[in-house]
Write a protein that holds these residues in place. Structure first.
Motif, mmCIF file in Angstrom:
data_model
loop_
_atom_site.group_PDB
_atom_site.id
_atom_site.type_symbol
_atom_site.label_atom_id
_atom_site.label_comp_id
_atom_site.label_asym_id
_atom_site.label_seq_id
_atom_site.Cartn_x
_atom_site.Cartn_y
_atom_site.Cartn_z
ATOM 1 N N GLY A 160 0.798 -1.222 0.000
ATOM 2 C CA GLY A 160 0.000 0.000 0.000
ATOM 3 C C GLY A 160 0.828 1.268 0.000
ATOM 4 N N VAL A 161 2.009 1.220 -0.624
ATOM 5 C CA VAL A 161 2.889 2.385 -0.687
ATOM 6 C C VAL A 161 2.870 2.946 -2.106
ATOM 7 N N ASN A 162 2.737 4.259 -2.225
ATOM 8 C CA ASN A 162 2.745 4.906 -3.536
ATOM 9 C C ASN A 162 4.193 5.156 -3.962
ATOM 10 N N PHE A 163 4.680 4.336 -4.886
ATOM 11 C CA PHE A 163 6.040 4.502 -5.388
ATOM 12 C C PHE A 163 6.082 5.331 -6.672
ATOM 13 N N ASP A 164 4.923 5.704 -7.196
ATOM 14 C CA ASP A 164 4.876 6.450 -8.456
ATOM 15 C C ASP A 164 5.243 7.918 -8.271
ATOM 16 N N GLN A 165 4.889 8.469 -7.110
ATOM 17 C CA GLN A 165 5.257 9.850 -6.778
ATOM 18 C C GLN A 165 5.953 9.847 -5.418
ATOM 19 N N TYR A 166 6.673 10.916 -5.140
ATOM 20 C CA TYR A 166 7.373 10.993 -3.861
ATOM 21 C C TYR A 166 7.710 12.444 -3.542
ATOM 22 N N TYR A 167 8.107 12.664 -2.291
ATOM 23 C CA TYR A 167 8.544 13.987 -1.846
ATOM 24 C C TYR A 167 10.065 13.998 -1.698
ATOM 25 N N VAL A 168 10.676 15.083 -2.146
ATOM 26 C CA VAL A 168 12.080 15.365 -1.839
ATOM 27 C C VAL A 168 12.063 16.466 -0.789
ATOM 28 N N VAL A 169 12.743 16.243 0.326
ATOM 29 C CA VAL A 169 12.594 17.122 1.484
ATOM 30 C C VAL A 169 13.958 17.634 1.939
ATOM 31 N N GLY A 170 14.054 18.953 2.111
ATOM 32 C CA GLY A 170 15.297 19.560 2.575
ATOM 33 C C GLY A 170 15.059 20.418 3.804
ATOM 34 N N TYR A 171 15.974 20.337 4.762
ATOM 35 C CA TYR A 171 15.806 21.035 6.038
ATOM 36 C C TYR A 171 16.724 22.242 6.211
ATOM 37 N N ASP A 172 17.698 22.408 5.336
ATOM 38 C CA ASP A 172 18.750 23.385 5.600
ATOM 39 C C ASP A 172 18.836 24.471 4.531
ATOM 40 N N PRO A 173 19.314 25.666 4.932
ATOM 41 C CA PRO A 173 19.547 26.731 3.960
ATOM 42 C C PRO A 173 20.734 26.378 3.069
ATOM 43 N N PRO A 174 20.834 26.981 1.892
ATOM 44 C CA PRO A 174 21.897 26.616 0.946
ATOM 45 C C PRO A 174 23.309 26.886 1.448
ATOM 46 N N PHE A 175 23.453 27.830 2.392
ATOM 47 C CA PHE A 175 24.796 28.177 2.863
ATOM 48 C C PHE A 175 25.295 27.255 3.975
ATOM 49 N N LYS A 176 24.475 26.321 4.431
ATOM 50 C CA LYS A 176 24.938 25.360 5.435
ATOM 51 C C LYS A 176 25.747 24.279 4.726
ATOM 52 N N LEU A 177 27.010 24.148 5.098
ATOM 53 C CA LEU A 177 27.916 23.264 4.371
ATOM 54 C C LEU A 177 27.957 21.845 4.922
ATOM 55 N N PHE A 178 27.789 21.705 6.235
ATOM 56 C CA PHE A 178 27.980 20.396 6.850
ATOM 57 C C PHE A 178 26.719 19.942 7.593
ATOM 58 N N SER A 179 26.661 18.628 7.823
ATOM 59 C CA SER A 179 25.548 18.016 8.571
ATOM 60 C C SER A 179 24.191 18.402 7.986
ATOM 61 N N ARG A 180 24.119 18.388 6.680
ATOM 62 C CA ARG A 180 22.860 18.712 6.022
ATOM 63 C C ARG A 180 21.888 17.538 6.154
ATOM 64 N N ARG A 181 20.607 17.867 6.187
ATOM 65 C CA ARG A 181 19.576 16.835 6.330
ATOM 66 C C ARG A 181 18.621 16.886 5.145
ATOM 67 N N ASN A 182 18.560 15.787 4.434
ATOM 68 C CA ASN A 182 17.622 15.631 3.323
ATOM 69 C C ASN A 182 16.868 14.319 3.508
ATOM 70 N N GLU A 183 15.715 14.218 2.859
ATOM 71 C CA GLU A 183 14.925 12.991 2.963
ATOM 72 C C GLU A 183 14.130 12.751 1.687
ATOM 73 N N ILE A 184 13.790 11.500 1.469
ATOM 74 C CA ILE A 184 12.785 11.106 0.481
ATOM 75 C C ILE A 184 11.588 10.585 1.266
ATOM 76 N N TRP A 185 10.384 10.993 0.861
ATOM 77 C CA TRP A 185 9.167 10.484 1.497
ATOM 78 C C TRP A 185 8.346 9.703 0.472
ATOM 79 N N PHE A 186 8.025 8.463 0.806
ATOM 80 C CA PHE A 186 7.000 7.722 0.068
ATOM 81 C C PHE A 186 5.761 7.663 0.956
ATOM 82 N N VAL A 187 4.609 7.919 0.371
ATOM 83 C CA VAL A 187 3.366 8.004 1.143
ATOM 84 C C VAL A 187 2.643 6.660 1.153
#
Length: 238
Positions: A160-187
């Protein structure tokens, strides 16, 4: 430094985060529940997400910077989500919808945008399967991360997971160089979540029944031992 970059630096201080609850941690990813919230969004089509990040972000940032009615500044929030609806083939255009969470103080009545490309989405409650990855993103990295997450989910037998579409998620401003956090979400679909909750409920009922049955067996055994002990005492007395 451009005025917009200065604004981004100022905006990314202690920002309001999208609330969520980790429902369960699995091998290589976790399941989260996100409550229903309003998001300010803009949509563009193209063959490369990275080429559209700047114009979409700029439009949304202008909206929170005062390009709205009643011309007020809206606090920056995190994360920034981009909903990806892939095209039919590698050379076909995909649809990308970038979104900023509307801060809690404006959730009931979000300011209207004077830019017609900005709209408010009433995003319903979502159950997502996700994992984190670091660094800066690119089209290639996003595809790789989405593929690896999908493989981990399928390997675990999730349904029951939608693999056809997904979210790309970013938590940090572009000037943050280290320890950046990104995610993919499947609904996960609501029906799948409902079935999972039902199965978990059944498992709990079975577990409770087994515990009660064990208690009953132990109690019966103790009573039998007590009767035998009393009979032995009686026989010894005779």
């Amino acid at each position: 430094m451009s005025a917009i970059l200065k604004g981004i630096r100022a905006a990314f201080g202690d920002v309001e985060m999208t609330p969520y609850t980790v429902m369960v941690e699995r091998d290589g990813y976790e399941e989260r529940l996100y409550p229903a919230r309003k998001w300010a969004c803009t949509t563009m089509k193209g063959t490369s997400q990275q080429e559209l990040v700047s114009p979409m972000f700029r439009a949304l940032f202008n909206y929170i910077s005062g390009k709205n009615d009643p011309n007020i500044r809206i606090d920056m929030t995190s994360p920034v989500t981009t909903y990806v609806e892939p095209g039919a083939g590698p050379t076909c255009e995909s649809t990308f919808t970038m979104a900023f969470l509307v801060p809690e103080e404006h959730q009931l009545t979000p300011p209207l945008s004077v830019d017609k490309t900005i709209f408010i989405e009433d995003r319903p409650e979502l159950t997502v399967l996700t994992r984190r990855f670091g660094g800066y993103t690119s089209d290639e990295i996003i595809i790789k991360e989405a593929k690896e997450l999908a493989e981990a989910i399928k390997k675990n037998g999730e349904t029951g997971v939608n693999f056809d579409q997904y979210y790309v998620v970013g938590y940090d401003p572009p000037f943050k160089l280290f320890s950046r956090r990104n995610e993919i979400w499947f609904v996960k679909t609501k029906e799948s979540v409902k079935n999972q909750e039902m199965n978990e409920m059944i498992e709990k009922v079975i577990e409770i029944d087994l515990k009660e049955e064990c208690k009953s067996v132990v109690k019966e055994s103790e009573e039998e031992d007590k009767v035998k002990e009393e009979e032995k005492v009686q026989q010894d007395g005779e």
